[in-house]
Each structure stands twice: as C-alpha cells, then as structure tokens.
Design an enzyme around this catalytic site. Structure first.
Site, PDB file in Angstrom:
ATOM      1  N   PHE A 106      76.325  18.751  30.627  1.00 21.73           N
ATOM      2  CA  PHE A 106      75.561  18.387  29.431  1.00 21.73           C
ATOM      3  C   PHE A 106      75.888  16.994  28.892  1.00 21.73           C
ATOM      4  O   PHE A 106      75.130  16.430  28.119  1.00 21.73           O
ATOM      5  CB  PHE A 106      75.798  19.432  28.316  1.00 21.73           C
ATOM      6  CG  PHE A 106      77.105  19.251  27.569  1.00 21.73           C
ATOM      7  CD1 PHE A 106      77.216  18.329  26.536  1.00 21.73           C
ATOM      8  CD2 PHE A 106      78.239  19.989  27.893  1.00 21.73           C
ATOM      9  CE1 PHE A 106      78.417  18.148  25.847  1.00 21.73           C
ATOM     10  CE2 PHE A 106      79.443  19.817  27.217  1.00 21.73           C
ATOM     11  CZ  PHE A 106      79.519  18.888  26.190  1.00 21.73           C
ATOM     12  N   GLU A 159      71.485  23.354  31.183  1.00 25.60           N
ATOM     13  CA  GLU A 159      70.563  24.121  30.341  1.00 25.60           C
ATOM     14  C   GLU A 159      70.640  23.682  28.880  1.00 25.60           C
ATOM     15  O   GLU A 159      69.777  24.009  28.082  1.00 25.60           O
ATOM     16  CB  GLU A 159      70.840  25.628  30.476  1.00 25.60           C
ATOM     17  CG  GLU A 159      72.213  26.101  30.030  1.00 25.60           C
ATOM     18  CD  GLU A 159      73.298  25.934  31.110  1.00 25.60           C
ATOM     19  OE1 GLU A 159      73.144  25.076  31.991  1.00 25.60           O
ATOM     20  OE2 GLU A 159      74.297  26.667  31.035  1.00 25.60           O
ATOM     21  N   SER A 186      82.744  21.296  34.677  1.00 28.25           N
ATOM     22  CA  SER A 186      84.139  21.639  34.381  1.00 28.25           C
ATOM     23  C   SER A 186      84.874  22.081  35.658  1.00 28.25           C
ATOM     24  O   SER A 186      84.246  22.528  36.623  1.00 28.25           O
ATOM     25  CB  SER A 186      84.166  22.775  33.353  1.00 28.25           C
ATOM     26  OG  SER A 186      83.468  23.886  33.877  1.00 28.25           O
ATOM     27  N   CYS A 233      84.242  12.656  30.490  1.00 32.96           N
ATOM     28  CA  CYS A 233      85.308  13.000  31.432  1.00 32.96           C
ATOM     29  C   CYS A 233      86.304  11.851  31.541  1.00 32.96           C
ATOM     30  O   CYS A 233      87.369  12.019  32.112  1.00 32.96           O
ATOM     31  CB  CYS A 233      84.728  13.315  32.799  1.00 32.96           C
ATOM     32  SG  CYS A 233      83.983  11.871  33.554  1.00 32.96           S
ATOM     33  N   GLU A 275      91.666  20.320  28.734  1.00 33.31           N
ATOM     34  CA  GLU A 275      90.709  19.297  28.314  1.00 33.31           C
ATOM     35  C   GLU A 275      90.083  19.760  26.997  1.00 33.31           C
ATOM     36  O   GLU A 275      89.587  20.883  26.918  1.00 33.31           O
ATOM     37  CB  GLU A 275      89.619  19.149  29.382  1.00 33.31           C
ATOM     38  CG  GLU A 275      88.606  18.077  29.061  1.00 33.31           C
ATOM     39  CD  GLU A 275      87.438  18.080  30.048  1.00 33.31           C
ATOM     40  OE1 GLU A 275      86.852  19.149  30.281  1.00 33.31           O
ATOM     41  OE2 GLU A 275      87.129  17.006  30.583  1.00 33.31           O
TER      42      GLU A 275
HETATM   43  P1  NAD Z   1      79.933  23.292  33.000  1.00 32.90           P
HETATM   44  O1  NAD Z   1      80.867  23.407  34.140  1.00 32.90           O
HETATM   45  O2  NAD Z   1      79.944  24.353  31.971  1.00 32.90           O
HETATM   46  O3  NAD Z   1      78.408  23.213  33.524  1.00 32.90           O
HETATM   47  C1  NAD Z   1      78.021  22.282  34.506  1.00 32.90           C
HETATM   48  C2  NAD Z   1      76.843  22.854  35.292  1.00 32.90           C
HETATM   49  O4  NAD Z   1      77.251  24.043  35.963  1.00 32.90           O
HETATM   50  C3  NAD Z   1      75.650  23.235  34.434  1.00 32.90           C
HETATM   51  O5  NAD Z   1      74.477  22.820  35.086  1.00 32.90           O
HETATM   52  C4  NAD Z   1      75.747  24.753  34.324  1.00 32.90           C
HETATM   53  O6  NAD Z   1      74.473  25.366  34.238  1.00 32.90           O
HETATM   54  C5  NAD Z   1      76.443  25.159  35.601  1.00 32.90           C
HETATM   55  N1  NAD Z   1      77.348  26.307  35.418  1.00 32.90           N
HETATM   56  C6  NAD Z   1      78.094  26.597  34.321  1.00 32.90           C
HETATM   57  N2  NAD Z   1      78.842  27.696  34.543  1.00 32.90           N
HETATM   58  C7  NAD Z   1      78.580  28.102  35.796  1.00 32.90           C
HETATM   59  C8  NAD Z   1      79.059  29.178  36.614  1.00 32.90           C
HETATM   60  N3  NAD Z   1      79.937  30.053  36.153  1.00 32.90           N
HETATM   61  N4  NAD Z   1      78.573  29.295  37.865  1.00 32.90           N
HETATM   62  C9  NAD Z   1      77.678  28.414  38.339  1.00 32.90           C
HETATM   63  N5  NAD Z   1      77.184  27.375  37.610  1.00 32.90           N
HETATM   64  C10 NAD Z   1      77.636  27.217  36.359  1.00 32.90           C
HETATM   65  O7  NAD Z   1      80.201  21.853  32.351  1.00 32.90           O
HETATM   66  P2  NAD Z   1      79.604  21.248  31.004  1.00 32.90           P
HETATM   67  O8  NAD Z   1      80.233  21.918  29.844  1.00 32.90           O
HETATM   68  O9  NAD Z   1      78.124  21.177  31.074  1.00 32.90           O
HETATM   69  O10 NAD Z   1      80.122  19.733  31.109  1.00 32.90           O
HETATM   70  C11 NAD Z   1      81.376  19.314  30.641  1.00 32.90           C
HETATM   71  C12 NAD Z   1      82.394  19.229  31.757  1.00 32.90           C
HETATM   72  O11 NAD Z   1      81.937  18.321  32.769  1.00 32.90           O
HETATM   73  C13 NAD Z   1      83.728  18.668  31.291  1.00 32.90           C
HETATM   74  O12 NAD Z   1      84.772  19.432  31.828  1.00 32.90           O
HETATM   75  C14 NAD Z   1      83.754  17.260  31.835  1.00 32.90           C
HETATM   76  O13 NAD Z   1      85.036  16.712  32.051  1.00 32.90           O
HETATM   77  C15 NAD Z   1      83.003  17.442  33.113  1.00 32.90           C
HETATM   78  N6  NAD Z   1      82.487  16.168  33.607  1.00 32.90           N
HETATM   79  C16 NAD Z   1      83.132  15.605  34.673  1.00 32.90           C
HETATM   80  C17 NAD Z   1      82.741  14.366  35.148  1.00 32.90           C
HETATM   81  C18 NAD Z   1      83.468  13.749  36.297  1.00 32.90           C
HETATM   82  O14 NAD Z   1      82.938  12.816  36.899  1.00 32.90           O
HETATM   83  N7  NAD Z   1      84.653  14.218  36.647  1.00 32.90           N
HETATM   84  C19 NAD Z   1      81.656  13.712  34.551  1.00 32.90           C
HETATM   85  C20 NAD Z   1      80.995  14.337  33.480  1.00 32.90           C
HETATM   86  C21 NAD Z   1      81.427  15.574  33.010  1.00 32.90           C
END
Ligand code: NAD
Length: 500
Positions: A156, A183, A233, A288, A390
């Site tokens: 997101f 989403e 994440s 991140c 985090e």
């Molecule tokens: P998230 O992991 O909750 O969701 C990311 C994606 O995965 C979404 O599209 C979601 O629909 C899907 N998803 C969520 N739970 C799932 C599951 N159990 N099974 C399958 N798919 C699932 O992450 P978020 O809260 O949207 O984003 C924040 C996180 O992203 C932070 O931890 C941040 O550090 C990380 N991030 C990392 C980078 C990087 O380059 N390392 C860059 C941007 C964000």
C-alpha cells in the site's frame, strides 16, 4: 477517481483489453485516511478472474515478445508523456487514497516515472555479448529473451512507484503481465494502467486484477505464470518466495525493514537532523527505507538529541487532502494507527523514554482521520520490541553507542537489511563504515539511500528473498532468460573427414 472507474464500476479490472467489473460480491472499502471517508469499494477477486487474466496474457505473449524492442520502447515514450501530462492529478489521487502529502506523492511518482524512462532504453539494455573466432571458425553470442507471463503483487505504501518498479521493465523485456495492486490503494494503480492503455498497450499484454490472499495464491499456483515480483511485509514476502519457487517460478520478494542512521561526533548536526527527521517522519514513516532509528556515537548525543526533540515537536500534522499542506499526514488505517500506538506503548513498558509522544495527537479539522503525531523515543535497546519490529509509522528510535564499532554492532545485528546511513565529515570513517556495514543500501550523509531506477533496490537478509533485485540491470536479468549461440559455417566440402 479515474474516468474508467466512474463509468464502469468503482474498481474495474482490465482483462484482455476490456475494463470489467468483478463478479465477486465480497468488497472492501477504499478510504481517504485523512478523513476516514469511503472513496470506493474494491472487489476481492477470485480464482476465475486470475484464470482469465493469465489466459489473456498467455495469448498476447507470442505477438508482444516478437514486437521489436524499439517498438516496445515507443509505447513507454508515449506512456511517459501521458504520465507527465497527468502528473498532478495522479499525485492528488495518491494523496487521497494513501494519505501522504502532495509533495511526497509527487516524489514517489517521480521515482516511478524514472523506471518508465529506464524501460525506454530497452533496445540497448537487451544487448548481449558476442565474440568472433572463440575457437577456430566459431563465433559465440548471447541473447536475452523474455520469460512469458509474469506477475506483480504490490503493497500500500507507494501506490504508483512500486508497481512501476515492475511492469514497465517486464513488458519492455517482451513479457506479458498480471498485476495485483494493494487492496488498500487500488485507485492510483487503475489510473496509471488506464494511461498505459491510452499510450497504446495491446490487449492482453497487461491485465489488472484485484483481491488479496485468494488472488495471490491463485497467482502463485498458476502453471502459466513464469515469474513473480512481490513487495510487502516480510512474513508475506517469505511465503510468496517459498510458495512461488515451489511451483517452479522465478521470484523476487522484497520485505520489511529497520533502517539505522549513525551520527558521528564530527557530523554536521543540522544536516543530520534534517535528514533523519525527513527520513523518519516522511510518508508518515510508511517507507521501507524510513530512517526509523538513529545511533548517536559518543559526544554526538549531546547536541543531536535535544535538536531532534525540538525538530520532532515542530512537525505539523494534519489532513493532506487540502491546502495548506501539513508536514505529516495520517497513517493508512485505524487498525494501523492502533498498531503503531501499541508499539510506542511497548517502548514505555520495556524501559525506553518517550521524548515526544504522538499517541494523543488531535486533528480537530479531521477528527475521523488516522493520525499519529511525530514521536521520538530515547534509550531503545537491541532486544526491545521497538527495535526488533518494523513500526511503519512516524516513530524515531534513539539507540546510543560509544564508538563506530558499537554502532555497527547495533545496525548489523538487525534481522533486516535494507538501508543504513552515516553522518560524518570524515572520509576515513565513512570508508570504514561502507566496507563493514551489512546492508544492501548504504548512505553517506544521505539518510534515505533508496536506489534510483538504474540501480537495484538491494535489500539483504529478511528484507529480500530471491536472487535478482528489482530495478536496473538486475531487473532486466530477472525478466529475461539468456540464450548462448555457438555457430560455425563451412564452405562446401571444407573440413570433411568422413565420407561414405
Ligand atoms: P502486505 O505484506 O500486508 O501486503 C502486500 C501485498 O500482499 C498486498 O497486495 C496484499 O494484498 C498481499 N497480501 C497480504 N497478506 C497476504 C497473505 N497472507 N497472503 C498472500 N498475499 C497477501 O504489505 P503492506 O502492508 O501492503 O505494505 C507494507 C510493507 O511493505 C512494509 O513491511 C514495508 O516495509 C514493505 N515494503 C518493502 C519494500 C522493499 O523494497 N523492501 C518497499 C515497499 C514496502
């Protein structure tokens, strides 16, 4: 709201060149975090929709992969112009559904645009190697060929930039694509894909689907998807990597982070404070590469901590969907606000000292928004929850160290490995630091050393699962497979040693 979304459905999907509504009844609200207002409803798509999207991408692959790279590049030149023309309205949309300030939305969108510009260079990025006469009369050459159908799953926090880490380069390399945005922020993703269609995207070459866990699982298990790019994440990144590779796919999965900024006694304190507070509170800490922990070394603490306290208390919070713009906007949701607040509380319970507390912040002009004020916590220790997890909110930890050795021990002790920075005026210390730090992106007098499009976004440890990172030459390598051709040509009868 994007044009296509108002005509057809709040959150349409793009499948085989058509914008269609999902048949799924299960929907989640998309909110403006500044006010809590519901902007739209997002369908939690299902397996049947993934089937249709992958089938369309598979059918489009032969034609698109045979389109000469110069023509594929032209799509991205046109796309770039459209993104520039619509830059302000996209930034406003990002701000409305994500909550970051307009300046931050513009900044992220610019980083995304640079990835489109990088993809415009695909005719030269796909150059292989050649050597003449490698052995007598034998020449050798390499080609980079696309993989087939690739997929992208995004988080997101950067609704336009992170998707643009993926689909421009994947398509420029000749692949077709299935894209599933977060989403929580689907509207900006729909808008940037709408512009790609306007730029001349052939049908089926990119398909946009919605959903969460079920949709992601359908992507991971689909036999026709060759590669998956994921950003989100760490627990999900690890799951995506393990499940995707088990199903025979190439996977790059970026995870969570914890980033440290070491401040040496000889550092320019004003520059350090400017960098650290911008890095910690920018995008409400939902980056991140957020500078979430500062490590003053020795005497640096004396001036740094009081200056950080003044700077933290001066951060103006407010709604970002109007003028004048605040310094700090809301976090993404009420659930996330509560999580951030409980992590701050854990610091208090575990013995840290809260120098500036954002938990009780009031924003009277937007009482239903999801706000956490800029927070400064001193005396954080390695084993505390605030250091291990985090936070992804506007919270800056202070962990003191006696010398560079001790500071490196803290930073290198993290289970993550996205970014670590140092502020110093000493070239010798900076050199020692850059050789000994164990993290993928390293800053010297740069608090947020996030790589630009031409370089890999190079997380280590639990911040990355895979072999080839997003962006740059590694991105091209991820989205292609190499072919090595060894050839020899004979004149008639030349070299014949065996005759019937
Ligand atoms: P998230 O992991 O909750 O969701 C990311 C994606 O995965 C979404 O599209 C979601 O629909 C899907 N998803 C969520 N739970 C799932 C599951 N159990 N099974 C399958 N798919 C699932 O992450 P978020 O809260 O949207 O984003 C924040 C996180 O992203 C932070 O931890 C941040 O550090 C990380 N991030 C990392 C980078 C990087 O380059 N390392 C860059 C941007 C964000």
């Amino acid at each position: 709201m994007c044009a296509v979304a108002t005509e057809l459905s709040p959150c349409p999907m793009l499948i085989d060149g058509d914008w269609i509504d999902s048949k799924e009844i299960d929907r989640v609200p998309v909110q403006n975090p500044s006010t809590g207002e519901v902007l739209s409803e997002m369908p939690m798509g299902g397996k049947a929709e993934i089937e249709a999207a992958v089938a369309a991408a598979k059918e489009a692959f032969p034609g698109w992969s045979q389109t000469p790279p110069v023509e594929r590049a032209r799509l991205f030149y046109r796309y770039r112009s459209l993104l520039e023309e619509n830059f302000d309205s996209i930034a406003e949309l990002i701000t409305r559904e994500h909550g970051k300030t307009l300046g931050e939305s513009r900044g992220g969108l610019y980083r995304g645009l640079e990835n489109v510009e990088y993809a415009c260079g695909i005719p030269t990025l796909l150059f292989g190697d050649t050597i003449e006469n490698l052995a007598a009369g034998i020449d050798c050459e390499t080609f980079f060929e696309p993989l087939g159908v690739c997929a992208g799953i995004t988080p997101f926090n950067f609704p336009a930039m992170v998707p643009m880490w993926m689909f421009p380069l994947a398509l420029a390399c000749g692949n077709t694509f299935v894209f599933k945005p977060s989403e929580m922020v689907p509207l900006s993703s729909i808008r940037i894909i709408e512009l790609l269609v306007e730029a001349g995207l052939p049908k089926g070459v990119l398909n946009l689907v919605h959903g969460a866990v079920e949709t992601v699982d359908a992507i991971l298990e689909h036999p026709d998807i060759k590669a998956v790019s994921f950003v989100g994440s760490t627990p999900v990144a690890k799951y995506i990597y393990e499940t995707g590779t088990r199903h025979g796919k190439r996977v790059q999965a970026n995870g969570s982070a914890k980033n440290y900024t070491i401040v040496m006694p000889d550092a320019d304190i004003n520059k350090s404070v400017e960098g650290i507070t911008g890095g910690a509170f920018g995008c409400a800490g939902e980056r991140c590469m957020a500078s979430s922990t500062t490590i003053p070394v020795g005497e640096a603490a004396k001036e740094l901590i009081p200056t950080l306290k003044v700077a933290t208390k001066s951060v103006k919070i407010g709604p970002t969907d109007r003028m004048p713009q605040p310094d700090l906007g809301p976090v993404i949701s009420s659930k996330h606000r509560d999580r951030v607040n409980s992590l701050i509380a854990s610091g208090e319970v575990e013995g840290a000292k809260i120098l500036s507390d954002g938990r009780s912040v009031k924003v009277p002009e937007a009482p239903n928004g999801y706000y956490v004020g800029a927070t400064l916590v001193d005396g954080v220790e390695q084993e505390m929850t605030l250091n291990r997890e985090e936070v992804f909110g506007p919270v800056l930890n202070v962990m003191r160290a006696d010398n560079l050795e001790a500071a490196l021990e803290i930073a290198n002790g993290s289970s993550f490995g996205n970014g670590t920075a140092i502020y110093t005026e000493s070239g010798k210390l900076a050199r020692e630091f850059k050789h000994r730090v164990k993290t993928g992106m390293v800053g010297i007098n740069v608090a947020v050393p996030a790589s630009m499009a031409m370089f890999p976004f190079a997380g280590w440890n639990a911040s990355f699962f895979g072999d080839l990172h997003v962006q740059g030459k590694e991105g091209v390598a991820f989205y292609t497979q190499q072919k090595v051709i060894t050839s020899r040509w004979f004149a008639q009868g030349e070299g014949d040693v065996w005759k019937q």
